[in-house]
Design a protein around this motif. Structure first.
Motif, PDB file in Angstrom:
ATOM      1  N   ALA A   1       2.136   6.665  -6.924  1.00 39.71           N
ATOM      2  CA  ALA A   1       1.119   7.574  -7.457  1.00 39.71           C
ATOM      3  C   ALA A   1       1.565   9.028  -7.331  1.00 39.71           C
ATOM      4  O   ALA A   1       1.333   9.843  -8.235  1.00 39.71           O
ATOM      5  CB  ALA A   1      -0.204   7.360  -6.726  1.00 39.71           C
ATOM      6  N   ARG A   2       2.220   9.353  -6.244  1.00 34.95           N
ATOM      7  CA  ARG A   2       2.699  10.722  -6.054  1.00 34.95           C
ATOM      8  C   ARG A   2       3.861  11.034  -7.004  1.00 34.95           C
ATOM      9  O   ARG A   2       4.006  12.172  -7.463  1.00 34.95           O
ATOM     10  CB  ARG A   2       3.097  10.932  -4.591  1.00 34.95           C
TER      11      ARG A   2
ATOM     12  N   ARG B   1       2.566   1.777  -3.458  1.00 35.51           N
ATOM     13  CA  ARG B   1       1.615   2.243  -4.466  1.00 35.51           C
ATOM     14  C   ARG B   1       1.281   3.718  -4.239  1.00 35.51           C
ATOM     15  O   ARG B   1       1.112   4.480  -5.194  1.00 35.51           O
ATOM     16  CB  ARG B   1       0.324   1.412  -4.408  1.00 35.51           C
ATOM     17  N   GLU B   2       1.160   4.124  -2.981  1.00 36.01           N
ATOM     18  CA  GLU B   2       0.852   5.525  -2.691  1.00 36.01           C
ATOM     19  C   GLU B   2       1.995   6.428  -3.149  1.00 36.01           C
ATOM     20  O   GLU B   2       1.759   7.470  -3.779  1.00 36.01           O
ATOM     21  CB  GLU B   2       0.616   5.701  -1.189  1.00 36.01           C
ATOM     22  N   ILE B   3       3.205   6.051  -2.863  1.00 31.09           N
ATOM     23  CA  ILE B   3       4.351   6.870  -3.253  1.00 31.09           C
ATOM     24  C   ILE B   3       4.538   6.853  -4.766  1.00 31.09           C
ATOM     25  O   ILE B   3       4.875   7.871  -5.381  1.00 31.09           O
ATOM     26  CB  ILE B   3       5.617   6.394  -2.517  1.00 31.09           C
TER      27      ILE B   3
ATOM     28  N   PHE C   1       0.834  -1.211   0.000  1.00 29.22           N
ATOM     29  CA  PHE C   1       0.000   0.000   0.000  1.00 29.22           C
ATOM     30  C   PHE C   1       0.866   1.258   0.000  1.00 29.22           C
ATOM     31  O   PHE C   1       0.536   2.256  -0.661  1.00 29.22           O
ATOM     32  CB  PHE C   1      -0.924   0.002   1.219  1.00 29.22           C
ATOM     33  N   LEU C   2       1.979   1.227   0.724  1.00 27.11           N
ATOM     34  CA  LEU C   2       2.832   2.409   0.801  1.00 27.11           C
ATOM     35  C   LEU C   2       3.583   2.620  -0.515  1.00 27.11           C
ATOM     36  O   LEU C   2       3.688   3.753  -1.003  1.00 27.11           O
ATOM     37  CB  LEU C   2       3.822   2.272   1.956  1.00 27.11           C
TER      38      LEU C   2
ATOM     39  N   LEU D   1       4.916  11.137   5.918  1.00 25.36           N
ATOM     40  CA  LEU D   1       3.676  10.373   5.982  1.00 25.36           C
ATOM     41  C   LEU D   1       3.644   9.625   7.310  1.00 25.36           C
ATOM     42  O   LEU D   1       4.674   9.121   7.777  1.00 25.36           O
ATOM     43  CB  LEU D   1       3.592   9.367   4.833  1.00 25.36           C
TER      44      LEU D   1
END
Length: 310
Positions: free
Chosen positions: A43-44, A39-41, A36-37, A224
């Protein structure tokens, strides 16, 4: 926390055992919980990439892991060929399996409407600090949460510059010094042996990029915070994000009493809502490979940009 080896150059990473890194990433099923982390990074990073006007034909995903960034890069640049490289053979195998499954699904469903190369990406196992590529072979080097696992990021940047074409772009993310600070403090109260990487500072990364020959690097950082209901879940995510590959780590297990002291410290840090916080300092960087100022024989190169005719 101060590392036992005081001779380490502060601009370099910690004394990381690369063999240990490969071992820690050799069990992909153990890493799923922390995806999850990543994928979040990712995306950013994609948001930042959207602000840069480039049309790369050859892209390198350095430290591609299970290949989750490959498809987004192919979608953004449909005419480009993507090469993914990772040092953990098991991760590359997962990436290949995932790509085969995704390509099969696209062929069966809506491949004719999606602007993605059907040939797929090339995926290989190797060291991203010693790439099997010729000079100036790629237009974009992309690396998500990988460079902090190498003991000499300055050498990594020099290698990435070597394979980038003139005006090619490097875009990467990595963890900064405040990452896992709660865990570092909890362990620091019980023993001196380091359990958490002392991640490199953003400004040192910027200096390394300049020294490697990149032009006008742009660095930024954000913090984060992920909260957990239990210490066990927090520790599981830390392990899933790479664990402890330090060459200076304890050769034996932490004693039961000290381990319990560390857990007690984390329990005492619970917030008013009952959760335990874990900090991630995320560093983002991008830089271009400039045109050479001298020829191979040492002659100066002068670039003349004439105005276009009206």
């Amino acid at each position: 926390m101060t590392l036992p080896n005081s001779n380490i150059d502060s601009k370099l990473s910690a004394p990381i055992d690369l063999g240990r890194v490969r071992q820690l990433f050799a069990r992909p099923h153990k890493l799923v919980e922390s995806e999850f982390l990543r994928r979040e990074i990712s995306a950013r990073m994609q948001e930042r990439l959207a602000l840069v006007k480039i049309t790369p034909q050859h892209i390198l995903d350095a430290g591609c892991g299970a290949g989750a960034d490959v498809l987004p890069l192919q979608k953004r640049f449909p005419s480009a060929q993507v090469l993914g490289i990772d040092a953990a053979a098991a991760m590359v195998n997962v990436a290949r399996t995932s790509q085969t499954a995704a390509r099969s699904s696209l062929n069966k469903l809506v491949a004719q409407w999606l602007p993605v190369r059907q040939s797929g990406a090339a995926l290989i196992c190797g060291d991203f600090a010693r790439l099997p590529l010729a000079k100036q072979a790629v237009d974009l080097v992309w690396s998500n949460l990988a460079v902090h696992w190498h003991p000499s990021p300055d050498q990594v940047f020099a290698e990435w510059r070597r394979v980038l074409r003139v005006d090619g772009l490097l875009m990467f993310s990595c963890f900064g010094p405040d990452t896992f600070k709660e865990l570092r403090e909890a362990f620091g109260s019980t023993e001196l042996s380091p359990h958490v990487l002392p991640f490199v500072d953003m400004h040192d990364f910027g200096d390394m990029l300049v020294e490697a020959g990149f032009s006008t690097p742009v660095m930024d950082m954000e913090t984060l915070t992920v909260t957990y209901q239990t210490v066990d879940k927090l520790l599981a995510d830390v392990r899933a994000l790479g664990g402890n590959p330090l060459a200076t780590r304890r050769p034996t297990l932490t004693g039961r009493r000290r381990w319990q002291q560390m857990i007690d410290r984390l329990e005492q840090s619970r917030r008013p809502d009952g959760t335990i916080a874990l900090t991630f300092e995320v560093i983002y960087g991008h830089a271009f490979r400039p045109a050479p100022r001298t020829t191979a024989r040492g002659e100066s190169v002068i670039r003349l940009d004439f105005p276009k005719r009206q």
